[in-house]
Design a protein around this motif. Structure first.
Motif, mmCIF file in Angstrom:
data_model
loop_
_atom_site.group_PDB
_atom_site.id
_atom_site.type_symbol
_atom_site.label_atom_id
_atom_site.label_comp_id
_atom_site.label_asym_id
_atom_site.label_seq_id
_atom_site.Cartn_x
_atom_site.Cartn_y
_atom_site.Cartn_z
ATOM 1 N N LEU A 1 -13.532 14.142 -6.718
ATOM 2 C CA LEU A 1 -12.621 14.617 -7.752
ATOM 3 C C LEU A 1 -12.637 13.709 -8.980
ATOM 4 O O LEU A 1 -11.799 13.830 -9.871
ATOM 5 C CB LEU A 1 -11.197 14.718 -7.187
ATOM 6 N N GLY A 2 -13.571 12.767 -8.960
ATOM 7 C CA GLY A 2 -13.760 11.956 -10.158
ATOM 8 C C GLY A 2 -13.021 10.626 -10.164
ATOM 9 O O GLY A 2 -13.034 9.899 -11.169
ATOM 10 N N ARG A 3 -12.355 10.295 -9.049
ATOM 11 C CA ARG A 3 -11.642 9.020 -8.996
ATOM 12 C C ARG A 3 -12.580 7.917 -8.545
ATOM 13 O O ARG A 3 -13.499 8.158 -7.775
ATOM 14 C CB ARG A 3 -10.458 9.112 -8.014
ATOM 15 N N SER B 1 0.837 -1.199 0.000
ATOM 16 C CA SER B 1 0.000 0.000 0.000
ATOM 17 C C SER B 1 0.866 1.242 0.000
ATOM 18 O O SER B 1 1.963 1.264 0.550
ATOM 19 C CB SER B 1 -0.970 -0.007 1.183
ATOM 20 N N LEU B 2 0.340 2.265 -0.648
ATOM 21 C CA LEU B 2 1.016 3.541 -0.801
ATOM 22 C C LEU B 2 0.588 4.439 0.350
ATOM 23 O O LEU B 2 -0.599 4.568 0.621
ATOM 24 C CB LEU B 2 0.555 4.139 -2.135
ATOM 25 N N ASN B 3 1.537 5.044 1.049
ATOM 26 C CA ASN B 3 1.200 5.890 2.197
ATOM 27 C C ASN B 3 1.092 7.361 1.764
ATOM 28 O O ASN B 3 2.079 7.999 1.428
ATOM 29 C CB ASN B 3 2.271 5.722 3.280
ATOM 30 N N LEU B 4 -0.132 7.864 1.769
ATOM 31 C CA LEU B 4 -0.371 9.280 1.480
ATOM 32 C C LEU B 4 -1.253 9.830 2.596
ATOM 33 O O LEU B 4 -2.474 9.772 2.505
ATOM 34 C CB LEU B 4 -1.084 9.451 0.137
ATOM 35 N N ASP C 1 -1.275 14.245 -7.463
ATOM 36 C CA ASP C 1 -0.585 13.782 -8.673
ATOM 37 C C ASP C 1 0.254 12.535 -8.425
ATOM 38 O O ASP C 1 0.703 11.886 -9.348
ATOM 39 C CB ASP C 1 0.284 14.910 -9.247
ATOM 40 N N GLU C 2 0.438 12.190 -7.153
ATOM 41 C CA GLU C 2 1.206 10.966 -6.865
ATOM 42 C C GLU C 2 0.347 9.717 -6.952
ATOM 43 O O GLU C 2 0.831 8.601 -6.847
ATOM 44 C CB GLU C 2 1.833 11.049 -5.463
ATOM 45 N N LEU C 3 -0.962 9.924 -7.067
ATOM 46 C CA LEU C 3 -1.855 8.763 -7.118
ATOM 47 C C LEU C 3 -1.747 8.073 -8.467
ATOM 48 O O LEU C 3 -1.759 8.729 -9.509
ATOM 49 C CB LEU C 3 -3.305 9.214 -6.909
ATOM 50 N N PRO C 4 -1.640 6.762 -8.433
ATOM 51 C CA PRO C 4 -1.603 6.037 -9.707
ATOM 52 C C PRO C 4 -2.979 6.056 -10.374
ATOM 53 O O PRO C 4 -3.985 6.338 -9.720
ATOM 54 C CB PRO C 4 -1.214 4.619 -9.292
#
Lengths: 542, 542
Positions: free
Chosen positions: A521-523, A481-484, A494-497
């Motif tokens: 935001l549309g994701r 998992s990516l930690n944001l 912008d770091e989100l894949p």
């Protein structure tokens, strides 16, 4: 009018005393096979453990006190061995002398209870059970006389756990054997690891997913070949309705093996009523019959049977089966159905997990709990709830059981006005929060992912985003998992894949905030329900 | 769409964060006159008392953290002094510099709260209040710097009692002044003596039925002429909605002095919503407006206002006003209406008093409580409930509040499946028992006499029968009552005088058994509701 009652605990005794209050001159005869009447069944494990030191506390009445106060003719050590329905008489055997006699009735109430199930295994006669005062006396005598050091409790249900805890309190080394992979079948698997941990923390040795196969003179043998030292063996693998006499008399037995009764507690014979653990109840959600051996329902049935005999209109509504058990410092409470059962029945449901504090976090002494709510995505009615934790678990399940009984929807939980001061709850009580989360799922069409759906989501290409702080992430996280951290998320979009996102935090709240932000935001984003804590509980237990 | 919110605590903050979750890009500006935002109002007395030692615990957010997490533009020490509805702008005064500017809005949410009422009395400027973090800071600073020894708290409501307790905890000698003859107006008179006793037991000096008339440099003067030493005076005589700006802007003010809103929280201006302590709610029982300054409702209104602004269908249901307060070792909780209010409104009701234990009496640690249920003798719906005691008071009121909200009848309380194990309840939970007793009154037409009806019954010729034991009778009884212990009653029927009988025991249960016996034998008998304990509480307090 003469009423004969078979069984002088819980249901039988409620029927007898209520009948008396309805008619001061009715003839009421109560037969009890055992030695004791009207005792506090649910206190027996605690008497064994010494928590209820005075055995007399459990004996709420004697035949004498019942005669004096309620003018009841209570005969103990008197077993009803047969019913002659045509002649309306019961055949009574005197346990002491062995003599037999007949007693006639206008109305008969059967409250024979249920007997502990004893499997047919080599050496099983050494195993004890804990259902009656006599059982408890036998157990405490053995503890006093033989000073056993190692005990094996077979069965991880409510009674098994209470027995294990109380034998621990007496200083015994306790092993618990359970056929299932978990104790407490009413809990779903992700709710139970806290219970396993609590048992282990207090020295109970858990043997899950294996069966008792043999009782040896100083040990037991399990299906996996292991031997467990056992100076003492207690069986707590469930109870079976005592239906022998009813069956022999030709009364209808239901599909679950209990005496069949209608919603006025009447059996297939219109002069005979039956109540308590021996009878089948109606499950509130399915409308099907169910065995629900709980004291509150037995008491209620006893009273309603008396009302019915007195000619009043009565109707026992379907049962939720609310139950609670204390396991050392942990409390577990449930009502309605669990997810396993809903899934097995193919019934649509939606699940919500939370990990609230018992009261406002800023006030000292708040204790953590885990709550699970199940509701119908169609009509939004509550299907079940589970709570595991410390203080306040009983309160939340009672509120949820009341809401279920009244037919409130999950969303309506948000509007309940629950008592709030810092020592008792939160401005948004944990029950309110369940309602808000359910509302988010339904009205806002917010998507969540359950812990058991996570693998499939990742396999399908979703990226896991941990929105907790870096310190929390470092202390343990879901692989890959990516930690944001939430508070940096807006700046780091912008770091989100590309592709689907599954967001998680510790308990689900920050994850929700992040999910709605990303969705807005549309994701395509979903929140991991119950967060890292639920996922961790579900995946680490072993 | 730009939303401006006035007030950054409870309702205002709930509206702001919910709006953000509904729309990640909406412009949201929050003005707060004070220095602090989103703080735990209800914890302030406990911070003063040192129970919540760390002041930081009360501050759940800062403007910075709200900007980072929720992208909110929060401006503190910024007071909205006027609304120009035609131009849709608010006029903002900077508290520090005194500068003013305008901010436009598409939607405006007013959450100005309520201000402590300060009567116009000589010397009143020395009196302090406890509503904001700033108030608490002032009070703790005074405690630290001046080491006051004697405090006078004016007002015996929730905040007054919490303040009195916490000043006691700080070692002050506390006097409490209350205009009414009792503290805690939501309690009926027979429920409140336990509270008075608990306050006195902890050294609080009660001055009931008298008013503050003057604040002197080191004392206060009361209407009855008494002087009370007072190094410190705290006013807690209620709050008044802050409606100045709303009124000046021409928004409709309701009959209770709060901003009038519809059930979507909209004011008389369709672009302006209002929430929280400043607005009038709808009372669930009467349908009339009411001021209910409680945190849970403020939070709920904030969320619903945000939903309404986002175009969702919302509706705030009528409020019950469930509330709870801890007073040293005692807990008091209420929901719905009390008997005083029902009587004043001329609304028919029936009352039930019980004195159950928090859990099964045979399990250690059970704590006593007193419960009161009020229900409609017509449709049998629950009208209100009060609970005073220790453990489990919060649970019972929450269950009753849930039952009320769901429209259950009093009798249906008997059928609730509440979690029972010896440490948590009884096979018949206290809430179930309320249902059974209500059912006895309605279905069985059992007659009870309330404590305040006893004199009239005796005057009309009824004989009082004490069915407790001789020892209980000797320890204290109602004057002129005949002692016929329940267990001897059947044998001594010939000792009963002719005429009407009023039966009583300690809490009402044995009295019930005796009453149904006597009634069944053809006597006119009624049971004293709540027994000797309720009568004693109602008559000894002074």
């Amino acid at each position: 009018m003469k009423t004969v009652i078979v069984g002088a605990v819980a249901g039988g005794m409620s029927a007898a005393t209520r009948l008396r209050r309805l008619d001061p001159t009715a003839e009421i005869v109560v037969f009890e096979r055992g030695e004791h009447v009207s005792y506090a069944n649910c206190g027996l494990p605690y008497h064994v453990g010494g928590v209820i030191a005075d055995r007399g506390f459990l004996l709420l009445h004697t035949p004498d006190s019942l005669r004096t106060r309620f003018d009841l003719d209570v005969r103990v050590r008197a077993e009803v061995v047969a019913i002659d329905r045509a002649r309306q008489v019961v055949r009574v055997r005197e346990v002491a002398g062995g003599g037999e006699y007949e007693e006639c009735y206008d109305r008969l109430v059967l409250s024979p209870g249920a007997a502990p199930f004893v499997p047919d295994l080599p050496g099983i006669e050494r195993a004890m059970t804990l259902r009656s005062v006599t059982d408890a006396d036998r157990l405490t005598a053995l503890l006093a006389e033989r000073q056993p050091r190692a005990a094996v409790v077979v069965g991880g249900g409510f009674i098994g756990l209470e027995t294990a805890e109380n034998l621990c309190l007496r200083g015994l080394a306790v092993s618990l054997v359970e056929l299932d992979r978990q104790v407490l079948a009413p809990l779903d698997p992700e709710m139970v690891p806290a219970v396993h941990a609590e048992l282990r923390r207090h020295g109970v040795s858990l043997h899950l997913g294996t069966a008792l196969t043999k009782v040896l003179p100083d040990a037991v043998e399990l299906a996996d070949g292991r031997l467990l030292a056992a100076d003492l063996v207690v069986l707590a693998i469930g109870v079976r309705p005592e239906v022998g006499v009813a069956r022999a008399a030709g009364l209808t037995i239901g599909p679950r093996g209990g005496i069949a009764v209608d919603d006025t507690m009447r059996t297939s014979d219109r002069h005979i009523y039956a109540v308590g653990d021996a009878v089948e109840k109606t499950d509130r959600l399915s409308g099907e019959t169910a065995l629900i051996p709980l004291a509150n329902t037995a008491n209620r049935q006893g009273r309603l049977a008396a009302d019915a005999i007195a000619g009043r209109p009565v109707r026992l509504d379907g049962r939720l089966g609310t139950a609670i058990v204390q396991i050392f410092d942990l409390t577990v409470a449930v009502t309605g159905w669990n997810e396993k059962r809903l899934r097995a029945a193919g019934r649509p449901y939606q699940a919500v997990h939370t990990h609230p504090a018992s009261h406002a976090g800023y006030y000292p002494g708040a204790e953590p709990m885990s709550l699970k709510l199940l509701f119908d995505p169609g009509d939004r009615r509550i299907l079940g709830a589970q709570a595991v934790g410390g203080a306040g678990v009983d309160k939340r399940i009672d509120v949820l059981a009341t809401a279920m009984r009244a037919g409130l929807t999950a969303g309506e939980l948000a509007d309940l006005e629950l008592a709030y001061a810092p020592a008792f709850g939160s401005a948004k009580d944990p029950v309110n929060m369940l309602g808000y989360i359910a509302d988010n799922l339904i009205t806002d069409a917010q998507r969540t992912v359950q812990w058991h759906e996570l693998d499939a989501a990742v396999t399908a290409g979703a990226t896991l985003i941990d929105v907790r702080t870096e310190a929390e992430h470092a202390a343990g996280h879901i692989p890959d998992s990516l930690n944001l951290p939430l508070d940096t998320l807006r700046a780091r979009l912008d770091e989100l894949p590309d592709g689907d996102l599954v967001v998680y935090c510790q308990v689900g709240q920050r994850g929700h905030t992040a999910t709605v932000l990303l969705t807005g935001l549309g994701r395509r984003a979903a929140n991991l329900d119950g967060g890292y804590r639920t996922w961790h509980a579900a995946t680490i237990d072993g």
